[in-house]
Scaffold this motif. Structure first.
Motif, short mmCIF file in Angstrom:
data_model
loop_
_atom_site.label_atom_id
_atom_site.label_comp_id
_atom_site.label_asym_id
_atom_site.label_seq_id
_atom_site.Cartn_x
_atom_site.Cartn_y
_atom_site.Cartn_z
N GLN A 4 0.85 -1.19 0.00
CA GLN A 4 0.00 0.00 0.00
C GLN A 4 0.89 1.24 0.00
OE1 GLN A 4 -3.39 0.11 -0.06
NE2 GLN A 4 -3.43 -2.11 -0.24
N SER A 5 0.66 2.13 -0.96
CA SER A 5 1.40 3.39 -0.98
C SER A 5 0.42 4.55 -0.96
CB SER A 5 2.30 3.47 -2.21
OG SER A 5 1.52 3.51 -3.37
N LYS A 6 0.90 5.67 -0.45
CA LYS A 6 0.03 6.83 -0.32
C LYS A 6 0.88 8.10 -0.43
CE LYS A 6 -2.19 8.91 3.48
NZ LYS A 6 -2.73 8.78 4.81
N ALA A 7 0.39 9.06 -1.19
CA ALA A 7 1.04 10.36 -1.26
C ALA A 7 0.73 11.13 0.01
CB ALA A 7 0.58 11.14 -2.48
N GLU A 8 1.72 11.81 0.55
CA GLU A 8 1.54 12.62 1.75
C GLU A 8 1.52 14.10 1.36
OE1 GLU A 8 0.95 11.36 4.74
OE2 GLU A 8 1.30 9.29 4.18
N ALA A 9 1.22 14.94 2.31
CA ALA A 9 1.04 16.37 2.04
C ALA A 9 2.34 17.10 1.74
CB ALA A 9 0.37 17.03 3.24
N GLY A 10 3.47 16.54 2.12
CA GLY A 10 4.74 17.24 1.96
C GLY A 10 5.11 17.59 0.53
N MET A 11 4.77 16.72 -0.41
CA MET A 11 5.11 16.97 -1.81
C MET A 11 4.34 18.18 -2.34
SD MET A 11 5.42 14.25 -4.98
CE MET A 11 5.75 12.93 -3.87
N GLY A 12 3.07 18.27 -2.02
CA GLY A 12 2.27 19.42 -2.43
C GLY A 12 2.73 20.70 -1.73
N LEU A 13 3.06 20.58 -0.45
CA LEU A 13 3.57 21.72 0.30
C LEU A 13 4.89 22.21 -0.30
CD1 LEU A 13 3.40 23.60 2.80
CD2 LEU A 13 4.67 21.83 4.05
N ALA A 14 5.76 21.29 -0.65
CA ALA A 14 7.04 21.66 -1.26
C ALA A 14 6.84 22.36 -2.59
CB ALA A 14 7.92 20.42 -1.44
N LEU A 15 5.89 21.89 -3.39
CA LEU A 15 5.60 22.54 -4.66
C LEU A 15 5.09 23.96 -4.44
CD1 LEU A 15 5.40 22.47 -7.74
CD2 LEU A 15 3.10 21.52 -7.47
N LEU A 16 4.14 24.10 -3.52
CA LEU A 16 3.58 25.42 -3.23
C LEU A 16 4.66 26.38 -2.72
CD1 LEU A 16 1.08 27.25 -2.97
CD2 LEU A 16 0.82 26.34 -0.66
N LEU A 17 5.46 25.93 -1.77
CA LEU A 17 6.51 26.78 -1.23
C LEU A 17 7.59 27.09 -2.26
CD1 LEU A 17 6.85 25.41 2.40
CD2 LEU A 17 5.97 27.63 1.67
N SER A 18 7.84 26.17 -3.18
CA SER A 18 8.82 26.43 -4.25
C SER A 18 8.34 27.55 -5.16
CB SER A 18 9.06 25.16 -5.07
OG SER A 18 9.58 24.15 -4.28
N ILE A 19 7.07 27.54 -5.47
CA ILE A 19 6.50 28.60 -6.31
C ILE A 19 6.56 29.94 -5.58
CG2 ILE A 19 4.40 29.44 -7.42
CD1 ILE A 19 3.72 26.42 -7.92
N VAL A 20 6.18 29.94 -4.30
CA VAL A 20 6.24 31.16 -3.50
C VAL A 20 7.68 31.65 -3.39
CG1 VAL A 20 5.91 32.08 -1.16
CG2 VAL A 20 4.13 30.68 -2.21
#
Length: 133
Positions: free
Chosen positions: A95-111
């Protein structure tokens, strides 16, 4: 000085986002550091370039934009790595699951890309203005 503090906070947020869980497999968490080779290595390079801007203020606008774009590419690479992991765990029944960190990293990278360039410019302008008085 306040712009340097703002830049430091932006940079620290990108480091924190790299340290937050990005994915999990059978309950084992993987952070950005686990995706480093070869998938998110550009994120790590972006963090180092941001540190260079922070420490020596070398071409802060250009370097901040390059660092931010590298971080965005690092998240894209990690997403590719996660997709490959999804394929592999599908074969073995894990079982694998995406966690919130990847989306947070993308958002913070854009900012960071946008705000870091702006704040970097202000650091240089403020420094130049203080030398003329």
């Amino acid at each position: 000085m306040k712009y340097r503090v703002v830049y430091t906070v932006l940079w620290l947020l990108t480091v924190i986002a790299y340290s937050v869980p990005w994915a999990s497999v059978d309950g084992k968490l993987y952070v950005g550091w686990n995706f480093t080779i070869p998938f998110s290595i550009t994120y790590l390079i972006g963090i180092v370039l941001g540190l260079v801007v922070l420490v020596v203020k070398f071409k802060p606008v250009t370097m901040s934009i390059v660092a931010g774009v590298l971080m965005i590419l690092g998240v894209a690479g990690a997403l590719f790595g996660y997709t490959m992991m999804e394929v592999l765990v599908g074969f073995v029944g894990s079982q694998s699951k995406a966690e919130a960190g990847m989306g947070l990293a993308l958002l913070l990278s854009i900012v960071y890309t946008v705000l870091g360039a702006y704040v970097g410019r202000k650091m240089v302008v403020k420094k130049a203005a203080s030398h003329t008085t």
